[in-house]
Scaffold this motif. Structure first.
Motif, PDB file in Angstrom:
ATOM      1  N   GLU C  30       0.841  -1.199   0.000  1.00 31.56           N
ATOM      2  CA  GLU C  30       0.000   0.000   0.000  1.00 31.56           C
ATOM      3  C   GLU C  30       0.882   1.257   0.000  1.00 31.56           C
ATOM      4  O   GLU C  30       0.587   2.237  -0.678  1.00 31.56           O
ATOM      5  CB  GLU C  30      -0.918   0.029   1.232  1.00 31.56           C
ATOM      6  CG  GLU C  30      -2.011  -1.028   1.224  1.00 31.56           C
ATOM      7  CD  GLU C  30      -3.185  -0.700   0.297  1.00 31.56           C
ATOM      8  OE1 GLU C  30      -3.407   0.496   0.010  1.00 31.56           O
ATOM      9  OE2 GLU C  30      -3.874  -1.636  -0.154  1.00 31.56           O
ATOM     10  N   LEU C  33       1.892   2.014  -3.517  1.00 29.11           N
ATOM     11  CA  LEU C  33       0.879   2.160  -4.571  1.00 29.11           C
ATOM     12  C   LEU C  33       0.984   3.532  -5.227  1.00 29.11           C
ATOM     13  O   LEU C  33       1.074   4.546  -4.543  1.00 29.11           O
ATOM     14  CB  LEU C  33      -0.520   1.999  -3.985  1.00 29.11           C
ATOM     15  CG  LEU C  33      -1.094   0.575  -3.905  1.00 29.11           C
ATOM     16  CD1 LEU C  33      -2.545   0.655  -3.455  1.00 29.11           C
ATOM     17  CD2 LEU C  33      -0.999  -0.139  -5.235  1.00 29.11           C
ATOM     18  N   TYR C  34       0.956   3.533  -6.536  1.00 28.26           N
ATOM     19  CA  TYR C  34       0.970   4.754  -7.344  1.00 28.26           C
ATOM     20  C   TYR C  34       2.313   5.486  -7.346  1.00 28.26           C
ATOM     21  O   TYR C  34       2.477   6.466  -8.048  1.00 28.26           O
ATOM     22  CB  TYR C  34      -0.131   5.735  -6.904  1.00 28.26           C
ATOM     23  CG  TYR C  34      -1.506   5.354  -7.373  1.00 28.26           C
ATOM     24  CD1 TYR C  34      -1.977   5.794  -8.611  1.00 28.26           C
ATOM     25  CD2 TYR C  34      -2.339   4.557  -6.590  1.00 28.26           C
ATOM     26  CE1 TYR C  34      -3.252   5.444  -9.049  1.00 28.26           C
ATOM     27  CE2 TYR C  34      -3.609   4.206  -7.022  1.00 28.26           C
ATOM     28  CZ  TYR C  34      -4.065   4.656  -8.257  1.00 28.26           C
ATOM     29  OH  TYR C  34      -5.312   4.317  -8.683  1.00 28.26           O
ATOM     30  N   ILE C  48      -0.455  -0.046  -9.611  1.00 25.65           N
ATOM     31  CA  ILE C  48      -1.727   0.676  -9.591  1.00 25.65           C
ATOM     32  C   ILE C  48      -2.771  -0.093  -8.782  1.00 25.65           C
ATOM     33  O   ILE C  48      -3.647   0.489  -8.164  1.00 25.65           O
ATOM     34  CB  ILE C  48      -2.233   0.891 -11.041  1.00 25.65           C
ATOM     35  CG1 ILE C  48      -1.274   1.781 -11.814  1.00 25.65           C
ATOM     36  CG2 ILE C  48      -3.641   1.470 -11.068  1.00 25.65           C
ATOM     37  CD1 ILE C  48      -1.180   3.207 -11.295  1.00 25.65           C
TER      38      ILE C  48
ATOM     39  N   THR D  20      -7.358  -0.822   5.700  1.00 18.38           N
ATOM     40  CA  THR D  20      -7.375   0.450   4.990  1.00 18.38           C
ATOM     41  C   THR D  20      -6.585   0.268   3.703  1.00 18.38           C
ATOM     42  O   THR D  20      -5.505  -0.306   3.711  1.00 18.38           O
ATOM     43  CB  THR D  20      -6.723   1.527   5.868  1.00 18.38           C
ATOM     44  OG1 THR D  20      -7.559   1.722   7.000  1.00 18.38           O
ATOM     45  CG2 THR D  20      -6.575   2.830   5.127  1.00 18.38           C
ATOM     46  N   THR D  21      -7.153   0.742   2.601  1.00 18.42           N
ATOM     47  CA  THR D  21      -6.484   0.559   1.327  1.00 18.42           C
ATOM     48  C   THR D  21      -6.643   1.776   0.428  1.00 18.42           C
ATOM     49  O   THR D  21      -7.625   2.518   0.548  1.00 18.42           O
ATOM     50  CB  THR D  21      -7.029  -0.691   0.588  1.00 18.42           C
ATOM     51  OG1 THR D  21      -6.223  -0.926  -0.562  1.00 18.42           O
ATOM     52  CG2 THR D  21      -8.485  -0.516   0.157  1.00 18.42           C
ATOM     53  N   LEU D  22      -5.663   1.959  -0.456  1.00 22.98           N
ATOM     54  CA  LEU D  22      -5.758   3.016  -1.462  1.00 22.98           C
ATOM     55  C   LEU D  22      -6.374   2.478  -2.754  1.00 22.98           C
ATOM     56  O   LEU D  22      -6.600   3.208  -3.704  1.00 22.98           O
ATOM     57  CB  LEU D  22      -4.350   3.541  -1.789  1.00 22.98           C
ATOM     58  CG  LEU D  22      -3.826   4.670  -0.923  1.00 22.98           C
ATOM     59  CD1 LEU D  22      -2.336   4.864  -1.173  1.00 22.98           C
ATOM     60  CD2 LEU D  22      -4.575   5.966  -1.234  1.00 22.98           C
ATOM     61  N   GLN D  59     -10.155   3.851 -17.004  1.00 23.74           N
ATOM     62  CA  GLN D  59      -8.741   4.217 -16.856  1.00 23.74           C
ATOM     63  C   GLN D  59      -7.883   3.480 -17.894  1.00 23.74           C
ATOM     64  O   GLN D  59      -7.016   4.069 -18.544  1.00 23.74           O
ATOM     65  CB  GLN D  59      -8.315   3.834 -15.440  1.00 23.74           C
ATOM     66  CG  GLN D  59      -6.938   4.280 -15.015  1.00 23.74           C
ATOM     67  CD  GLN D  59      -6.596   3.716 -13.625  1.00 23.74           C
ATOM     68  OE1 GLN D  59      -6.821   2.534 -13.351  1.00 23.74           O
ATOM     69  NE2 GLN D  59      -6.054   4.562 -12.766  1.00 23.74           N
TER      70      GLN D  59
END
Lengths: 313, 313, 313, 313
Positions: C30, C33-34, C48, D20-22, D59
């Motif tokens: 996490e 990510l990105y 992603i 919790t995650t993005l 996307q």
């Protein structure tokens, strides 16, 4: 059309006439085309069609190098190099189509290999034949206590006889009831005109997993080698292994150079992990090593010693 | 080995001798085996090998039905039925292997189709030939203003001449520099012994995307039809469409019944959505409908009217 | 829309808000990510999205055994066992989606791996950015004389400078001409209203193979390990290896147990053929063996001695 | 370990804690995670994990256009456009993992879909549970006389009762004998110490095809839509259709926009061939057409009239 005509699973015979072709052709495989290899009690495998030969593998590999064909000894070296270094795409240029008759429980293992094209006899559409796999007494193995996937000693005497009798009588009885539900009638036993037959797609659920089915199964040589490396292996279940072994024998006739490379570098090969290699180097330098100071787990140590044919101390 | 020998991409000729086979054989395709169909300015496509014919499709479909082969008219009906209802697995039983020479930017579109086996000429290993695609003046289309993927009117006069000159001179110049970097020398221009040549895997990055490459590309008939439905379509870029059209012509020789079914039910077919069908039923019952009360978006309405060849009111 | 707006390849930023989920979640991943990992001069790779973790592998393997989850040490042992014995399907239960920016010649190698889903930036639809890969001087390797796929010593001095200058000037010049052909204009250089722009799908052919492209690339962990075993290998071309190494580092954060098993049993492993094993057993029993009486070819002998780190005598 | 412990197929419960995650997260699907949807008499389907949402499709499609995200109404239009024009790769960016319990004869149909990852409960390794599918009386359909794959009227009265009794008693009896052959014993019935148990991999062949199995099945949204288009179709067998319908309902919660597009353009859609389109155009221009002068076969004519809901004259 009478039901009996309908029930017989068609097995197309070899064509009577030969043709002339410019395609790569393998006489040793032509001699086996359409010839069933009998397996288990009612099964078989036979080749229906193929494309490519040893040279097609070389041709595909050579397109990468911009060079023409070389003499045979180099072709052999190139195929062996490709196999050893897992350069797999040239092996995809050869295809083979099998016609296979096999018990359903074997078909269920086989179908897990997804890189193939399959057309199976449909019990939704047609009536299954009354044919079941009943093992030879020599295959009636007990459950291994050590390895949950394995077989142990062979059942014998009364116990074995009882098992075989049960397998036979349960298959016959469930098939009798399958036929009764279908109520389609046959030459010697007409349908009951007062009673509606159950849909075939439903009645089939009453059959046991040793009922025979059949399919066309087509795959390329790379995927076939992957299948054979798992299913011609001694750890594979006997009932699928006999098919794999028969196919491996067919491959020997079809692409003899690739077949030998497969035996040497895949079937007979062993992979040592980084930690195992470290142990091996120490052993070769003369050191005496015990599992405890090897850095390997007990399981890995045992696997390694077995590969090297070193008896556990 | 001299560099020039090394640089020539090998194009294996047709074998001199024919063979005898029991396999399904298609004389109309045999006549085309190994014969390149010239495309664009330096490209080609040709068949190197194949497996199966129209009958193999029928044979695979019939294994499901437990019945033997029927007469030809029924075979045709069955193949058309399979195509119409998207029963695709029997079409997987036929395979074809092409040898293709094509510009790199076309190869990049083509390779997105994953259901195929590919062996491409390697610019890591070998030196690329000095061959570039330069469009015919009639293909020098302007960018469409309406559709960002489309072409518009053809460039003409001085603008066209300038574009062609640039494409040619940039390709030549970058190739000259590629050769200079490699410093491998050729028959008429020896290598500079004082200078180390750049690795081929690096020098290739200086080539332009219209440089020709080549590959073997093997796929089954189902995947090929999927490829052709997208790439022989009028919306496909011209430079890949000419390859697809040549392959479609080859398919006509190979499996004529499946080819005609493909033209009727896939290439010439139109899919109407549920909402479009509702509109169609109203129209057929005599109702006059405008986009505004059709329940369709403007875009869908236009697509539907175009399919029905009804001019927008 | 102005051309400049249109030309900028969009790079979506990390979402601002986090969500609550019941799914398997890996905090160490996490955190990445990105976040792009910069590679080469303009490239990057970043994660992603992902699905699954080490435990998902265990969960899939355990469904076969009808048992619930066990304690962590056993999970580790099970994952290592699966990797060692190439039981690959449980690794397919994890997926990862990358966003990658890379030179076209690297993309061409990468795309050969078919077991993935790809969406690439389209030069048919959009205008490519003016960005090219120019190697670091330390990567400017000469062509190996021994191995046609390999690199040799590094070019230096004037030769190196000349190569870099050519790569840069050819890329700039072909891009200038690409822009001129498109005639779409930009903030500082308006389009020529008198001249029709060439279709994007055509103009792109003038670009060199070191132009950067980008894509989303999604695959499962089994296919990713296969990709990494080939592309993170020392024999892989440097320009793709840096991507593979960065991805391997990401895998370490995502599935640490599977990652370690992969390093031990795949990356660091060596496969010995049947004939090599026979030699190994003789060596371990104290015999001194020369290549001539090993039964191995010179090439195989060399490969084996290199694995065992035994200097050639 | 006692046999009973061993025999119970583990069904992992939902985790107790959330994370919790993005990552893209879909609350409507989170609410269903791990919740089994009961199907048939003992079956279920439930979601264990997923990746992506409607926006991930957009996307992936947008990376081709070099533009950032737009507002929701445009996203919807884009997804519908992609579905209508069969631009399938963006749908591959979403993945879902199901846990399914299903009768073996249903599993045999299901597994033909190769574009998925599967881990099935192994009867080679473990003991199967005593659970069989017995149809509801309302599903006890007779064999269609017109269509060999279809069902006809429902069996009733004594005939129905007899079929159900046979299905039940044959399944129970073959399972009893399976247990006897295994001789593994259970809490209330200890193993016979005098007798060796048959290997599990052999004993399983005595089970009937309505025995329940279970698996994890993971696929991407594109492949899932293909599966659902065939298996949620009215022509699919009832026993697999109920699973497909439950999964379609789950898809509605997961990716509502793609789901609606799928219903409109795939499930509710009809494809007209070129020849059918020609007939349609003539009908719309006011012509009255009979099958005989339509150029369509009787079968095609019937299919077309059925699509248009025009009663046969």
């Amino acid at each position: 059309m009478s039901a009996s005509e309908d029930q017989t699973i068609a097995i197309p015979a070899a064509p009577e006439a030969t043709h002339t072709t410019l395609r790569a052709t393998v006489p040793a495989l032509e001699a086996r085309l359409y010839q069933p290899v009998a397996l288990l009690d009612h099964g078989f495998v036979r080749v229906i069609d193929y494309m490519g030969d040893d040279h097609a593998i070389v041709q595909a590999a050579r397109v990468s190098y911009g060079r023409g064909t070389k003499k045979v000894s180099e072709d052999t070296g190139l195929i062996r190099y490709l196999m050893r270094h897992r350069h797999t795409t040239p092996f995809e240029m050869c295809d083979i189509k099998f016609h296979v008759k096999l018990p359903i429980f074997v078909a269920r293992q086989w179908i897990r290999h997804r890189m193939a094209s399959v057309n199976e006899y449909s019990a939704r559409y047609s009536v299954m034949d009354r044919e079941f796999y009943i093992p030879e007494p020599a295959q009636l193995a007990g459950q291994s206590k050590l390895n949950r996937q394995g077989r142990d000693a062979i059942l014998e005497g009364e116990d074995a006889a009882r098992v075989l009798a049960l397998l036979r009588s349960d298959a016959e009885q469930t098939y009798d009831n399958y036929e009764w539900m279908l109520n389609e009638g046959s030459a010697d036993k007409p349908a009951d005109p007062e009673r509606m037959g159950l849909a075939r797609e439903l009645a089939r659920m009453n059959l046991t997993l040793n009922t025979y089915t059949q399919w066309y199964w087509k795959t390329n040589l790379h995927s076939l080698f992957h299948f054979l490396s798992l299913r011609a292996d001694p750890h594979a279940q006997y009932e699928i292994r006999v098919y794999a072994e028969a196919m491996l024998d067919i491959v020997a006739a079809w692409v003899p150079v690739a077949h030998q490379a497969f035996l040497d570098y895949r079937m007979g090969a062993v992979t040592f992990s980084g930690p195992m290699l470290a142990v091996l180097r120490r052993m070769l330098s003369g050191e005496t090593i015990a599992q405890a100071d090897s850095g390997l787990s007990v399981r890995e140590w045992r696997e390694m010693m077995a590969s090297l044919e070193i008896a556990p101390s």
